[in-house]
Design a protein around this motif. Structure first.
Motif, PDB file in Angstrom:
ATOM      1  N   SER A 227       6.630 -33.028  -0.992  1.00  6.97           N
ATOM      2  CA  SER A 227       5.802 -34.041  -0.914  1.00  6.97           C
ATOM      3  C   SER A 227       5.385 -34.550  -1.992  1.00  6.97           C
ATOM      4  CB  SER A 227       4.455 -33.632  -0.122  1.00  6.97           C
ATOM      5  OG  SER A 227       3.830 -32.318  -1.023  1.00  6.97           O
ATOM      6  N   LEU A 228       5.526 -33.922  -3.231  1.00  2.00           N
ATOM      7  CA  LEU A 228       5.192 -34.765  -4.641  1.00  2.00           C
ATOM      8  C   LEU A 228       5.949 -35.915  -4.931  1.00  2.00           C
ATOM      9  CD1 LEU A 228       4.031 -31.677  -6.753  1.00  2.00           C
ATOM     10  CD2 LEU A 228       2.856 -33.034  -5.155  1.00  2.00           C
ATOM     11  N   THR A 229       7.351 -35.655  -4.226  1.00  2.00           N
ATOM     12  CA  THR A 229       8.265 -36.793  -4.582  1.00  2.00           C
ATOM     13  C   THR A 229       8.685 -37.462  -3.539  1.00  2.00           C
ATOM     14  OG1 THR A 229      10.126 -35.090  -4.469  1.00  2.00           O
ATOM     15  CG2 THR A 229       9.101 -35.552  -6.570  1.00  2.00           C
ATOM     16  N   SER A 230       8.619 -37.036  -2.289  1.00  2.29           N
ATOM     17  CA  SER A 230       9.113 -37.889  -1.164  1.00  2.29           C
ATOM     18  C   SER A 230       8.653 -39.339  -0.988  1.00  2.29           C
ATOM     19  CB  SER A 230       8.843 -37.018  -0.072  1.00  2.29           C
ATOM     20  OG  SER A 230       9.243 -37.703   1.295  1.00  2.29           O
ATOM     21  N   GLY A 235       3.411 -40.747   4.037  1.00  2.92           N
ATOM     22  CA  GLY A 235       3.041 -42.005   3.563  1.00  2.92           C
ATOM     23  C   GLY A 235       2.409 -42.083   2.251  1.00  2.92           C
ATOM     24  N   ALA A 236       2.530 -40.883   1.496  1.00  2.00           N
ATOM     25  CA  ALA A 236       2.038 -40.518   0.044  1.00  2.00           C
ATOM     26  C   ALA A 236       2.278 -41.586  -0.870  1.00  2.00           C
ATOM     27  CB  ALA A 236       1.985 -39.097  -0.184  1.00  2.00           C
ATOM     28  N   ALA A 237       3.570 -42.157  -0.954  1.00  3.12           N
ATOM     29  CA  ALA A 237       4.282 -42.795  -1.881  1.00  3.12           C
ATOM     30  C   ALA A 237       3.328 -44.401  -2.170  1.00  3.12           C
ATOM     31  CB  ALA A 237       5.644 -43.041  -1.686  1.00  3.12           C
ATOM     32  N   ASN A 247       4.715 -38.977  -6.552  1.00  2.00           N
ATOM     33  CA  ASN A 247       3.402 -39.559  -6.103  1.00  2.00           C
ATOM     34  C   ASN A 247       2.110 -39.342  -6.539  1.00  2.00           C
ATOM     35  OD1 ASN A 247       5.453 -40.380  -4.063  1.00  2.00           O
ATOM     36  ND2 ASN A 247       5.088 -38.502  -2.854  1.00  2.00           N
ATOM     37  N   THR A 248       1.608 -40.392  -7.482  1.00  2.00           N
ATOM     38  CA  THR A 248       0.805 -40.110  -8.564  1.00  2.00           C
ATOM     39  C   THR A 248      -0.545 -39.753  -7.775  1.00  2.00           C
ATOM     40  OG1 THR A 248       0.389 -42.226  -8.401  1.00  2.00           O
ATOM     41  CG2 THR A 248       1.704 -41.298 -10.187  1.00  2.00           C
ATOM     42  N   ARG A 377      -4.769 -48.427   2.301  1.00  5.18           N
ATOM     43  CA  ARG A 377      -3.381 -48.043   1.933  1.00  5.18           C
ATOM     44  C   ARG A 377      -3.398 -47.299   0.681  1.00  5.18           C
ATOM     45  NH1 ARG A 377       0.996 -50.578   4.874  1.00  5.18           N
ATOM     46  NH2 ARG A 377       2.315 -50.213   3.226  1.00  5.18           N
ATOM     47  N   GLN A 378      -4.667 -47.621  -0.201  1.00  2.00           N
ATOM     48  CA  GLN A 378      -4.840 -47.281  -1.319  1.00  2.00           C
ATOM     49  C   GLN A 378      -6.270 -46.605  -1.301  1.00  2.00           C
ATOM     50  OE1 GLN A 378      -1.616 -49.290  -4.282  1.00  2.00           O
ATOM     51  NE2 GLN A 378      -3.822 -49.397  -4.797  1.00  2.00           N
ATOM     52  N   PRO A 379      -6.319 -45.482  -2.205  1.00  2.00           N
ATOM     53  CA  PRO A 379      -7.774 -45.244  -2.243  1.00  2.00           C
ATOM     54  C   PRO A 379      -8.929 -46.305  -2.831  1.00  2.00           C
ATOM     55  CG  PRO A 379      -6.308 -43.499  -3.439  1.00  2.00           C
ATOM     56  CD  PRO A 379      -5.513 -44.673  -3.117  1.00  2.00           C
ATOM     57  N   LEU A 380      -9.921 -46.074  -1.933  1.00  4.28           N
ATOM     58  CA  LEU A 380     -11.088 -47.143  -2.145  1.00  4.28           C
ATOM     59  C   LEU A 380     -10.537 -48.522  -1.986  1.00  4.28           C
ATOM     60  CD1 LEU A 380     -13.357 -45.681  -5.145  1.00  4.28           C
ATOM     61  CD2 LEU A 380     -13.627 -45.601  -2.741  1.00  4.28           C
ATOM     62  N   TRP A 381      -9.720 -48.652  -1.167  1.00  4.49           N
ATOM     63  CA  TRP A 381      -9.101 -50.087  -0.700  1.00  4.49           C
ATOM     64  C   TRP A 381      -8.891 -50.714  -1.791  1.00  4.49           C
ATOM     65  CZ3 TRP A 381     -13.096 -47.592   1.471  1.00  4.49           C
ATOM     66  CH2 TRP A 381     -13.345 -47.489   2.708  1.00  4.49           C
ATOM     67  N   THR A 382      -8.167 -50.289  -2.902  1.00  2.00           N
ATOM     68  CA  THR A 382      -7.524 -50.943  -4.195  1.00  2.00           C
ATOM     69  C   THR A 382      -6.179 -51.373  -3.684  1.00  2.00           C
ATOM     70  OG1 THR A 382      -6.785 -48.670  -4.941  1.00  2.00           O
ATOM     71  CG2 THR A 382      -9.057 -49.785  -5.788  1.00  2.00           C
ATOM     72  N   HIS A 383      -5.618 -52.253  -4.657  1.00  4.70           N
ATOM     73  CA  HIS A 383      -4.464 -52.606  -4.667  1.00  4.70           C
ATOM     74  C   HIS A 383      -3.406 -52.503  -5.974  1.00  4.70           C
ATOM     75  CE1 HIS A 383      -5.005 -54.621  -0.613  1.00  4.70           C
ATOM     76  NE2 HIS A 383      -6.384 -54.756  -1.146  1.00  4.70           N
TER      77      HIS A 383
END
Length: 487
Positions: A227-230, A235-237, A247-248, A377-383
């Motif tokens: 999962s770190l690279t998938s 949807g982690a990517a 996937n940082t 889609r990203q933490p705290l609704w960032t882009h």
């Protein structure tokens, strides 16, 4: 010495063990050879079922039964040698195998011709249960008092608590998917127990547990789940820009999460519940080796079940495999060798309730900064790259929490009450976060809410029962000092 009738009765038990093993291997081989026919039968039986989920279930059901049957072969030799421990294992495992095969048979999850093999297994296991519990056999293995410390209960509790804390209490495994938990128990339970034994045998502390927890996260998430690279799994990517194929945000979240919740907190809680054992080992050398092997087998089981079903077609690049394996090995070596010095400038810890609130806020904040909530889609609704701001905030929270706990725990006022309060606050907060982020049905929400309330209430009761001062260290028995001779 056993009598001839007893030896004949024991040989019958061994014959039934081998027959059961043969039936289990036959069932597994037939399942593999005719897997397409089996999947077609299951799809026709439940047209709405996900084909990938059925493919995973196809192996998650027979594999544990096969593993139990293989265990028979190991205990058979010791049984013939008269080992009472092997006799106890046969009694336990035969009953577990009987229950598992009966469940498989009556669930009708396999075609009728395969259920015929299961019926043979069921008959053999029923005969084994009857044979191994005959008075003639039981008399050949009289009960011997076990003079070892009762640390096996602590080991078993840790093996059960670790997967519960890591998966169930966060809501990542919903109630409707509770049947998948046997897949996670070997890697979580055996992994946490193995780490605890290694760290405590080498004289390590909490810092060492955390570092080996990071290594555990690299093995589970990086090598077993991939999962770190998938680019697709969970949807982690999409959580944050990927760096060097990793996937940082997902990596930051899960390495910290496994270190704290999969390893360190379960270990500290069990040690608090068994204070007489302190940091002494729970297992002997054989148990330690078996636990390590079981953890590796658990990682392999996770690898062959979850990625093929959840992320079909993806194979982790060889370079990434080597990097993750090297990182896990390096962190393990550092975690076993490093010794963190006691803080020379301790700070008086806050009262237990305030400490629980503090750790709870820190945990909830960390998770919220690296995990997308709601429709984000990203933490705290960032882009885009803006996500690195909350990710940096999460890292700052982790560093601040470590700094504070290190200074507080160095104070003479730090007691087991504070350890329990810190763990309870973190656990309650992480369950409430799971209630917010993961629960998608009313039963799941009520279940997680109940876990959070029970965690808080249980911790409150235990804190009140804890001694207000640190318990004295456990010392080995010393011979009495010679009395002074009269003058």
């Amino acid at each position: 010495m056993t009598t001839p009738p007893q030896r004949r009765a024991i040989r019958l038990v061994v014959i039934l063990l081998v027959a059961s093993l043969t039936a289990s291997v036959t069932f597994a081989l037939l399942t593999w050879l005719f897997r397409h026919d089996v999947l077609a039968y299951q799809q026709a039986r439940d047209p709405a079922a996900d084909p990938d989920a059925l493919a995973a279930t196809l192996w998650t059901r027979p594999i544990p039964i096969l593993a139990v049957a293989v265990l028979y072969f190991w205990v058979a030799r010791r049984l013939l040698a008269g080992a009472a421990s092997a006799y106890r294992r046969v009694r336990i495992v035969s009953v577990l195998g009987l229950i598992a095969v009966a469940w498989l048979l009556f669930s009708a999850a396999y075609p009728p011709w395969l259920r015929g093999v299961q019926a043979v297994q069921l008959v053999l296991l029923a005969a084994l249960v009857a044979a191994v519990n005959r008075p003639l056999v039981r008399s050949a293995f009289p009960a011997v008092p076990d003079l070892r410390p009762r640390n096996r209960r602590a080991a078993l509790l840790l093996a059960v608590l670790a997967p519960f804390v890591a998966e169930v209490s966060l809501g990542t495994v919903p109630l409707r998917m509770a049947w998948v938990m046997p897949i996670y128990i070997p890697i979580y339970g055996a992994g946490a127990l193995f780490i605890r034994e290694i760290v405590r045998r080498t004289g390590g502390g909490v810092a060492n547990l955390l570092l080996l927890g990071v290594a555990y996260g690299l093995v589970e998430e990086g090598l077993a789940l991939q999962s770190l690279t998938s680019p697709h799994l969970y949807g982690a990517a999409e959580w944050a820009p990927r760096l060097f194929g990793f996937n940082t945000a997902y990596t930051e979240l899960n390495l910290a999460y496994h270190a704290v919740f999969s390893v360190t907190i379960p270990i500290l809680l069990v040690e608090l519940l068994f204070p007489r054992h302190g940091t002494t080992p729970y297992l002997r050398r054989g148990g330690l080796i078996a636990t390590g092997v079981l953890a590796l087998l658990g990682a392999a089981l996770l690898r062959v079940t979850v990625p093929p079903a959840e992320d079909p077609g993806y194979t982790m690049p060889t370079t990434a495999i080597l990097l993750v394996a090297a990182a896990a090995a390096a962190v393990t070596v550092i975690g076993l060798r490093i010794r963190v010095r006691r803080e020379s400038r301790p700070v008086a810890p806050p009262h237990a309730p305030l400490l629980a609130v503090t750790t709870g806020v820190a945990v909830f904040g960390f998770l919220a900064f690296v995990y997308p909530l709601g429709d984000a889609r990203q933490p705290l609704w960032t882009h885009g790259a803006w996500v690195f701001l909350p990710m940096s905030g999460a890292a700052a929270i982790a560093v601040a929490a470590w700094w504070a706990l290190r200074h507080w725990s160095a104070s003479p006022a730090w007691t087991p009450r504070h350890v329990l309060a810190a763990c309870a606050g973190a656990l309650t907060a992480h369950t409430l976060f799971g209630l917010t982020a993961n629960a998608d049905s009313t039963p799941d929400r009520l279940f997680l809410l109940a876990i959070a309330l029970l965690t808080a209430a249980g911790a409150t009761l235990l804190i009140r029962r804890q001694d207000p001062i640190p318990p004295p260290p456990i010392e080995a028995d010393r011979p009495p000092l010679p009395s002074a001779s009269p003058r």
